[in-house]
Scaffold this active site. Structure first.
Site, short mmCIF file in Angstrom:
data_model
loop_
_atom_site.label_atom_id
_atom_site.label_comp_id
_atom_site.label_asym_id
_atom_site.label_seq_id
_atom_site.Cartn_x
_atom_site.Cartn_y
_atom_site.Cartn_z
CG PHE A 155 -1.95 -0.98 1.38
CD1 PHE A 155 -2.77 -1.30 0.32
CD2 PHE A 155 -2.17 -1.62 2.59
CE1 PHE A 155 -3.78 -2.25 0.46
CE2 PHE A 155 -3.17 -2.57 2.74
CZ PHE A 155 -3.97 -2.89 1.68
N GLY A 340 -29.28 14.98 -2.62
CA GLY A 340 -30.18 13.96 -3.16
C GLY A 340 -29.46 13.11 -4.20
CD GLU A 364 -0.23 9.94 6.72
OE1 GLU A 364 -0.12 10.76 7.63
OE2 GLU A 364 0.21 10.09 5.57
C1 LIG Z 1 -4.80 3.95 -0.26
C2 LIG Z 1 -3.81 3.63 0.81
C3 LIG Z 1 -2.59 4.27 0.84
C4 LIG Z 1 -1.65 3.93 1.81
N1 LIG Z 1 -0.42 4.56 1.79
C5 LIG Z 1 0.55 4.12 2.62
C6 LIG Z 1 1.89 4.63 2.49
O1 LIG Z 1 2.17 5.51 1.66
N2 LIG Z 1 2.85 4.11 3.30
C7 LIG Z 1 2.60 3.15 4.23
O2 LIG Z 1 3.51 2.74 4.93
N3 LIG Z 1 1.33 2.65 4.38
C8 LIG Z 1 0.32 3.11 3.59
N4 LIG Z 1 -0.96 2.60 3.71
C9 LIG Z 1 -1.20 1.55 4.68
C10 LIG Z 1 -2.04 1.97 5.88
O3 LIG Z 1 -1.28 2.80 6.72
C11 LIG Z 1 -2.55 0.68 6.55
O4 LIG Z 1 -3.54 0.14 5.70
C12 LIG Z 1 -3.10 0.93 7.94
O5 LIG Z 1 -2.07 1.30 8.82
C13 LIG Z 1 -3.84 -0.27 8.50
O6 LIG Z 1 -3.10 -1.45 8.36
P1 LIG Z 1 -3.81 -2.74 7.70
O7 LIG Z 1 -4.41 -2.32 6.43
O8 LIG Z 1 -2.81 -3.83 7.67
O9 LIG Z 1 -5.00 -3.11 8.69
P2 LIG Z 1 -4.90 -3.98 10.04
O10 LIG Z 1 -3.77 -3.50 10.88
O11 LIG Z 1 -4.94 -5.40 9.68
O12 LIG Z 1 -6.26 -3.57 10.76
C14 LIG Z 1 -7.54 -4.11 10.42
C15 LIG Z 1 -8.57 -3.50 11.37
O13 LIG Z 1 -8.27 -3.91 12.71
C16 LIG Z 1 -8.12 -2.76 13.53
N5 LIG Z 1 -7.11 -3.04 14.56
C17 LIG Z 1 -5.86 -3.57 14.38
N6 LIG Z 1 -5.25 -3.70 15.56
C18 LIG Z 1 -6.10 -3.25 16.50
C19 LIG Z 1 -6.07 -3.12 17.93
N7 LIG Z 1 -4.98 -3.49 18.64
N8 LIG Z 1 -7.14 -2.63 18.57
C20 LIG Z 1 -8.23 -2.23 17.87
N9 LIG Z 1 -8.34 -2.32 16.54
C21 LIG Z 1 -7.29 -2.82 15.86
C22 LIG Z 1 -7.70 -1.64 12.60
O14 LIG Z 1 -7.97 -0.36 13.14
C23 LIG Z 1 -8.55 -1.96 11.38
O15 LIG Z 1 -9.85 -1.48 11.59
C24 LIG Z 1 -1.94 2.95 2.78
C25 LIG Z 1 -3.18 2.32 2.76
C26 LIG Z 1 -4.12 2.63 1.79
C27 LIG Z 1 -5.44 1.91 1.79
#
Ligand SMILES: Cc1cc2nc3c(=O)[nH]c(=O)nc-3n(C[C@H](O)[C@H](O)[C@H](O)COP(=O)(O)OP(=O)(O)OC[C@H]3O[C@@H](n4cnc5c(N)ncnc54)[C@H](O)[C@@H]3O)c2cc1C
Length: 388
Positions: A155, A340, A364
């Site tokens: 990502f 709407g 972030e």
């Molecule tokens: C369009 C886009 C651009 C991005 N750009 C960048 C970038 O430039 N650089 C970069 O490094 N990353 C980037 N990201 C990554 C982004 O930072 C991550 O998607 C984000 O940090 C969440 O990680 P994950 O997707 O693995 O979700 P997960 O960590 O798997 O989380 C899944 C769900 O579980 C929840 N969760 C996880 N752990 C806990 C907890 N302990 N307690 C409560 N809830 C929890 C989360 O809040 C979420 O709702 C990007 C993502 C997208 C979609």
């Protein structure tokens, strides 16, 4: 803290608004539809200083405060939220390079980064390490004066189109946690780096998002940002500002939606009256504006705390990011409702702002992680009055 914008801040706001109106608004729908990454316009933003907003003047940046930077990013986001959000990430990665880069890295890269001639990506997330970024596994093994990097990132905004990658990798043992992480600035075309497909996304279509693979990528030790083992701290310091930036982009999107809604409610009539005459809709608009003003104030407060290097700056940045990105999305969503059926179709820009601002609640640091950061501080011993 002064709640009125200074004359200088009004000038920055005016310049950003004029730039956005001339260079971004007319093209934003096409960039979204055709997935165009407008590097030419980003370079023009660089000429205005918008690619090195808070990078120090010593490397050619504007050296602005985080409050000033927030004001500018809000204006850009009110035109094209997706492009402004990429510019915000570029600012974060550029600032990290300018702050912790070796003299060689600064001399080679910063001049071009702050002017937008070269672009940067921030690479923390991995396929198996998102919210739990401290568990990342991409490794860097010392080999003479170099490091050999292996692993993958997920990502990554701008990836495939950017020139410099700020990459967090594990230099310590596999169980070393955040303390075993180091940050590197790596030229994006280094041998062994390959890019995945541009992800098909709900929004943020004017910037690419790709996975990155590192296979025996050799980088010399002078590409290290800060010292070995400082990478996680550096990544989080970058994100304090990144969270203000992305929150500012949500506010810009929401303000644009409010502006469109104010006009639309006067133009559109039903039951023989303009929509603006229905009290239920007036109250909805009043709530939208009230909540947006609260969110903007919160973001400026957090930016001020960051500028002041306040002991609780990270908590304020997390609270502001959570609050403003939730409010921003809700305001855009409410604006669709007030338009709407016309709010749902692409002839109007409202649905684009809503799609673009949705991801701000996820990246972030997700808004759940922002609550964790906040709660951890509030529940510390003796913290009763720390955040108020
Ligand atoms: C369009 C886009 C651009 C991005 N750009 C960048 C970038 O430039 N650089 C970069 O490094 N990353 C980037 N990201 C990554 C982004 O930072 C991550 O998607 C984000 O940090 C969440 O990680 P994950 O997707 O693995 O979700 P997960 O960590 O798997 O989380 C899944 C769900 O579980 C929840 N969760 C996880 N752990 C806990 C907890 N302990 N307690 C409560 N809830 C929890 C989360 O809040 C979420 O709702 C990007 C993502 C997208 C979609």
């Amino acid at each position: 803290m002064d709640f009125n914008l200074s004359e200088e801040q009004l000038a920055f706001q005016g310049a950003a608004r004029a730039f956005a109106a001339g260079e971004m608004t007319p093209h934003a729908a096409e960039w979204d539809e055709k997935k165009i990454f407008p590097k030419d316009v980003i370079a023009k933003a660089g000429e205005m200083g918008f690619c090195g907003l808070y990078s120090p003047e010593s490397v050619g940046g504007m050296g602005l405060s985080r409050v000033d930077s927030s004001i500018i990013l809000e204006e850009l986001a009110a035109a094209c939220t997706s492009t402004a959000a990429y510019i915000s990430i570029h600012n974060m990665a550029t600032w990290m390079t300018a702050t912790w880069g070796t003299d060689t890295i600064k001399e080679t890269w910063c001049g071009d980064l702050v002017t937008g001639q070269k672009l940067a990506s921030y690479c923390l997330t991995e396929p198996g390490a998102g919210s739990d970024a401290g568990s990342l596994r991409t490794s860097a093994k010392k080999d003479g004066d170099s490091y050999i990097i292996n692993g993958s990132k997920m990502f990554i905004s701008g990836a495939g189109e950017t020139d410099l990658l700020v990459v967090m990798v594990r230099t310590g043992a596999s169980d070393s946690g955040p303390k075993g992480i180091s940050a590197f600035a790596i030229p994006a075309d280094t041998d062994g780096i390959t890019y995945g497909k541009n992800e098909d996304k709900m929004g943020w279509n004017s910037q690419p998002t790709r996975a990155i693979s590192f296979e025996n990528v050799r980088v010399s030790a002078d590409h290290l940002l800060g010292a070995e083992g400082e990478g996680f701290k550096i990544a989080m310091k970058g994100l304090d500002g990144g969270r203000i930036n992305i929150a500012s982009c949500s506010i810009g999107a929401a303000q644009a939606c409010i502006n469109h809604t104010q006009a639309y409610m006067k133009e559109r009539s039903q039951f023989g009256k303009p929509l603006a005459a229905f009290q239920a809709l007036q109250f909805k608009l009043a709530d939208m504006v009230t909540e947006l003003v609260a969110a903007r104030t919160m973001v400026h407060l957090a930016a001020f705390k960051l500028d002041e290097n306040d002991a609780d700056k990270t908590t304020y940045c997390a609270m502001a990011k959570r609050f403003a990105t939730d409010i921003g999305f809700d305001v855009c969503n409410d604006a669709i409702q007030l338009h709407g059926g016309y709010g749902y179709i692409r002839e109007y820009p409202i649905e684009r702002f809503q799609r673009d601002s949705r991801v701000h609640q996820i990246l972030e640091g997700t808004n759940e992680i922002m609550r964790m950061v906040t709660a951890r501080r509030i529940l510390e011993d003796g913290a009763t009055d720390a955040i108020r």
